[in-house]
Write a protein that holds these residues in place. Structure first.
Motif, mmCIF file in Angstrom:
data_model
loop_
_atom_site.group_PDB
_atom_site.id
_atom_site.type_symbol
_atom_site.label_atom_id
_atom_site.label_comp_id
_atom_site.label_asym_id
_atom_site.label_seq_id
_atom_site.Cartn_x
_atom_site.Cartn_y
_atom_site.Cartn_z
ATOM 1 N N GLY A 183 0.804 -1.232 0.000
ATOM 2 C CA GLY A 183 0.000 0.000 0.000
ATOM 3 C C GLY A 183 0.826 1.266 0.000
ATOM 4 N N ASP A 184 2.096 1.161 0.310
ATOM 5 C CA ASP A 184 2.984 2.321 0.195
ATOM 6 C C ASP A 184 3.629 2.234 -1.187
ATOM 7 O OD1 ASP A 184 2.273 2.964 2.728
ATOM 8 O OD2 ASP A 184 4.069 2.128 3.667
ATOM 9 N N ILE A 185 3.264 3.195 -2.025
ATOM 10 C CA ILE A 185 3.521 3.037 -3.459
ATOM 11 C C ILE A 185 4.461 4.106 -3.981
ATOM 12 C CG2 ILE A 185 2.382 3.139 -5.722
ATOM 13 C CD1 ILE A 185 -0.147 2.056 -4.222
ATOM 14 N N VAL A 197 -3.478 5.870 -9.371
ATOM 15 C CA VAL A 197 -3.337 5.254 -8.047
ATOM 16 C C VAL A 197 -4.670 5.439 -7.319
ATOM 17 C CG1 VAL A 197 -2.057 5.240 -5.869
ATOM 18 C CG2 VAL A 197 -0.873 5.817 -7.992
ATOM 19 N N HIS A 198 -5.324 4.340 -7.032
ATOM 20 C CA HIS A 198 -6.606 4.380 -6.334
ATOM 21 C C HIS A 198 -6.381 4.377 -4.824
ATOM 22 C CE1 HIS A 198 -8.639 3.601 -10.092
ATOM 23 N NE2 HIS A 198 -7.957 2.474 -10.271
ATOM 24 N N ILE A 199 -7.278 5.010 -4.125
ATOM 25 C CA ILE A 199 -7.244 4.966 -2.659
ATOM 26 C C ILE A 199 -8.315 3.987 -2.184
ATOM 27 C CG2 ILE A 199 -7.504 6.293 -0.523
ATOM 28 C CD1 ILE A 199 -4.990 6.986 -2.232
ATOM 29 N N ASP A 200 -7.862 3.011 -1.444
ATOM 30 C CA ASP A 200 -8.720 1.917 -0.998
ATOM 31 C C ASP A 200 -9.774 2.407 0.000
ATOM 32 O OD1 ASP A 200 -9.514 -0.675 -0.962
ATOM 33 O OD2 ASP A 200 -7.968 -1.381 0.427
ATOM 34 N N VAL A 218 2.574 7.487 -3.045
ATOM 35 C CA VAL A 218 1.268 7.557 -2.380
ATOM 36 C C VAL A 218 1.294 6.506 -1.269
ATOM 37 C CG1 VAL A 218 -1.226 7.298 -2.623
ATOM 38 C CG2 VAL A 218 0.078 8.254 -4.513
ATOM 39 N N ALA A 219 0.857 6.894 -0.082
ATOM 40 C CA ALA A 219 0.844 5.932 1.026
ATOM 41 C C ALA A 219 -0.437 6.105 1.826
ATOM 42 C CB ALA A 219 2.055 6.142 1.929
ATOM 43 N N THR A 220 -0.856 5.023 2.435
ATOM 44 C CA THR A 220 -2.077 5.038 3.231
ATOM 45 C C THR A 220 -1.786 4.428 4.597
ATOM 46 O OG1 THR A 220 -3.465 4.882 1.274
ATOM 47 C CG2 THR A 220 -4.457 4.185 3.344
ATOM 48 N N GLY A 222 -3.735 3.500 8.371
ATOM 49 C CA GLY A 222 -5.072 3.355 8.955
ATOM 50 C C GLY A 222 -5.052 2.455 10.163
ATOM 51 N N VAL A 253 -9.759 7.373 10.699
ATOM 52 C CA VAL A 253 -9.503 5.929 10.637
ATOM 53 C C VAL A 253 -8.576 5.566 9.480
ATOM 54 C CG1 VAL A 253 -11.653 5.305 11.788
ATOM 55 C CG2 VAL A 253 -11.606 5.475 9.292
ATOM 56 N N GLN A 254 -8.457 6.481 8.521
ATOM 57 C CA GLN A 254 -7.531 6.214 7.419
ATOM 58 C C GLN A 254 -7.072 7.546 6.814
ATOM 59 O OE1 GLN A 254 -8.136 2.977 4.402
ATOM 60 N NE2 GLN A 254 -8.214 4.682 2.934
ATOM 61 N N SER A 256 -4.560 8.981 3.609
ATOM 62 C CA SER A 256 -3.697 8.711 2.448
ATOM 63 C C SER A 256 -3.018 10.001 2.052
ATOM 64 C CB SER A 256 -4.520 8.196 1.267
ATOM 65 O OG SER A 256 -5.197 7.014 1.631
#
Lengths: 313, 151
Positions: A183-185, A197-200, A218-220, A222, A253-254, A256
């Motif tokens: 998830g860290d892209i 790049v989609h955000i989940d 891009v990183a998320t 959560g 909670v999340q 990005s």
């Protein structure tokens, strides 16, 4: 779709995917896999024989280490500086006390709803006054790390983005590449072609948002994954409030983040989540997406370059 | 020749020599004066011509036109009534010819416009086709998307 060599494998307690386009992409993707698996073996705190575990147990003040561990140690200090101490990778004892003592890879039970202790109101996290991250220093010429013996480093918070960036350096000559470390892209390539790049969605639905990225990270972060029920029955997760050493419940909670590198994106996303909804957008200078605990979604636009400079100071 | 006669001749010779020198000086002065006057006249003419905006290099056509108009006017005044009638007829014919020419010009302009329009339409069609092809190629080369989720 263009033809890219794609390799997907288990690593860092999750799934890593490397995609490379152009001549010789197959060999490059294979080399990337070897490099990442080697880094995992060296940096995992769950492997007693890893370089990191040995460093954390070493009683000496200065320890000669492998180049990749040297990079991690340097990143510990940078993350602390960039986040004002919110992203503190020296809280290993605290996270183990919170109950995160073994790898929680894919396939383990996942808490469907983001955990939140009953009756507790959200509160922004704060830096730890001990500033353990600032006590870590690196001597690149000697190849040694200096830190007070007993101060332990946790690779979990920053290693994935860092490794995605290190790999990006190797792949930059190829027309296109993407390195997705759980998830860290990091995406880029000499071709300069944008990649979506989609955000989940933490709820498992359709992607919340998409970025078209030519080159960058891009990183998320959560609290939905790597979460568990503590010994006292209260929900817990891996993102700690450095001030208390306990899992942080800030109302987000999340988070990005988009940034020039995956490491920066990882630091920004964690800092945004930890500082709570009121200050989070200020922690996302290159833009991002926030999911609050009431289910609402906030898309944060990138700030003007001048504001970004001010933030960096 | 006695001494008196000799002295007189010498005096006469000196006088002639003096007169000769004076004449040469006058001639020299005259040549200089004429040269100066010619020079001044030439440059004066050039100056006046330039000052009035009639630079022969820049405005030869307009100068010519002005001259010809100026020549035509006295002739027009001198025309007899019969001759004037002839002139009117000639003018009418000329006007008719001009109208025809203008119609022809209009027609040719319309043709050119139509040709240009057709060319433009063709070019536009080709551009649209090229754009569509490029779009198709770009779609074909689109990089596979990635998803950032919680790690």
């Amino acid at each position: 779709m263009s033809v890219e060599e794609r390799r997907s494998f288990a690593c860092f307690g999750g799934r890593v995917t490397v995609q490379v386009g152009g001549a010789g992409a197959g060999a490059a993707a294979k080399a990337a896999e070897v490099q990442l698996l080697d880094a995992h073996r060296r940096l995992s705190r769950f492997l007693p024989e890893s370089d990191l575990s040995r460093l954390n147990e070493d009683p000496r003040g200065a320890v000669k280490v492998s180049p990749v561990l040297l990079e991690l140690a340097a990143a510990v200090r940078r993350a602390g500086l960039l986040s004002g101490g919110l992203v503190d990778a020296t809280l290993l004892d605290e996270i183990e006390r919170a109950g995160y003592v073994g790898s929680r890879a894919d396939g383990e039970p996942r808490v469907d709803a983001p955990p939140r202790p009953g009756g507790q109101s959200p509160r922004p996290a704060a830096p730890n006054p001990a500033r353990g991250w600032s006590l870590v220093s690196v001597d690149r010429r000697a190849g040694t790390i200096r830190r007070p013996p007993g101060l332990k480093i946790d690779s979990g918070g920053i290693a994935k983005g860092l490794l995605a960036d290190l790999l990006a350096k190797e792949l930059r000559a190829y027309p296109s590449y993407s390195v997705d470390c759980c998830g860290d892209i990091r995406v880029g390539g000499a071709g300069g072609q944008p990649r979506t790049v989609h955000i989940d969605d933490p709820g498992g639905g359709a992607p919340l948002h998409s970025f078209a990225v030519r080159s960058g990270g891009v990183a998320t972060s959560g609290i939905g994954k790597r979460s568990w029920v503590g010994s006292d029955g209260s929900p817990a997760h891996h993102l700690l409030d450095p001030a208390t050493g306990a899992p942080a419940f800030t109302g987000i909670v999340q988070a990005s983040a988009q940034a020039p590198t995956a490491f920066l994106a990882e630091v920004y996303s964690k800092a945004a989540l930890l500082c709570g909804p009121e200050q989070a957008s200020g922690r996302l200078p290159y833009g991002g997406v926030l999911v609050l605990d009431d289910g609402s979604i906030q898309v944060v636009e990138a700030q003007a370059p001048r504001s970004r400079t001010a933030l960096a100071r | 020749m006695d001494a008196h006669e000799k002295a007189q001749r010498q005096r006469q010779a000196r006088h002639r020599l003096h007169a000769q020198k004076a004449r040469a000086g006058r001639l020299r002065n005259r040549v200089i004066a004429i040269s100066l006057v010619c020079f001044a006249l030439l440059w004066g003419t050039v100056f006046v011509q330039m000052a009035t905006g009639n630079d022969p290099v820049l405005g030869s056509s307009s100068t010519t036109r002005t001259a010809s108009t100026a020549k035509a006017r006295p002739a027009e005044v001198a025309v007899e009534p019969e001759a004037r009638a002839e002139t009117d007829t000639a003018e009418a014919e000329l006007e008719a010819e001009l109208e025809t020419e203008s119609e022809l010009e209009d027609e040719s302009e319309a043709e050119v416009a139509a040709e240009l329009e057709a060319e433009f339409a063709q070019a536009e069609g080709e551009a649209a086709e090229a754009e569509a092809a490029e779009l198709q190629a770009a779609e074909a080369e689109e990089l596979e998307s990635v998803t950032s989720g919680q790690s």
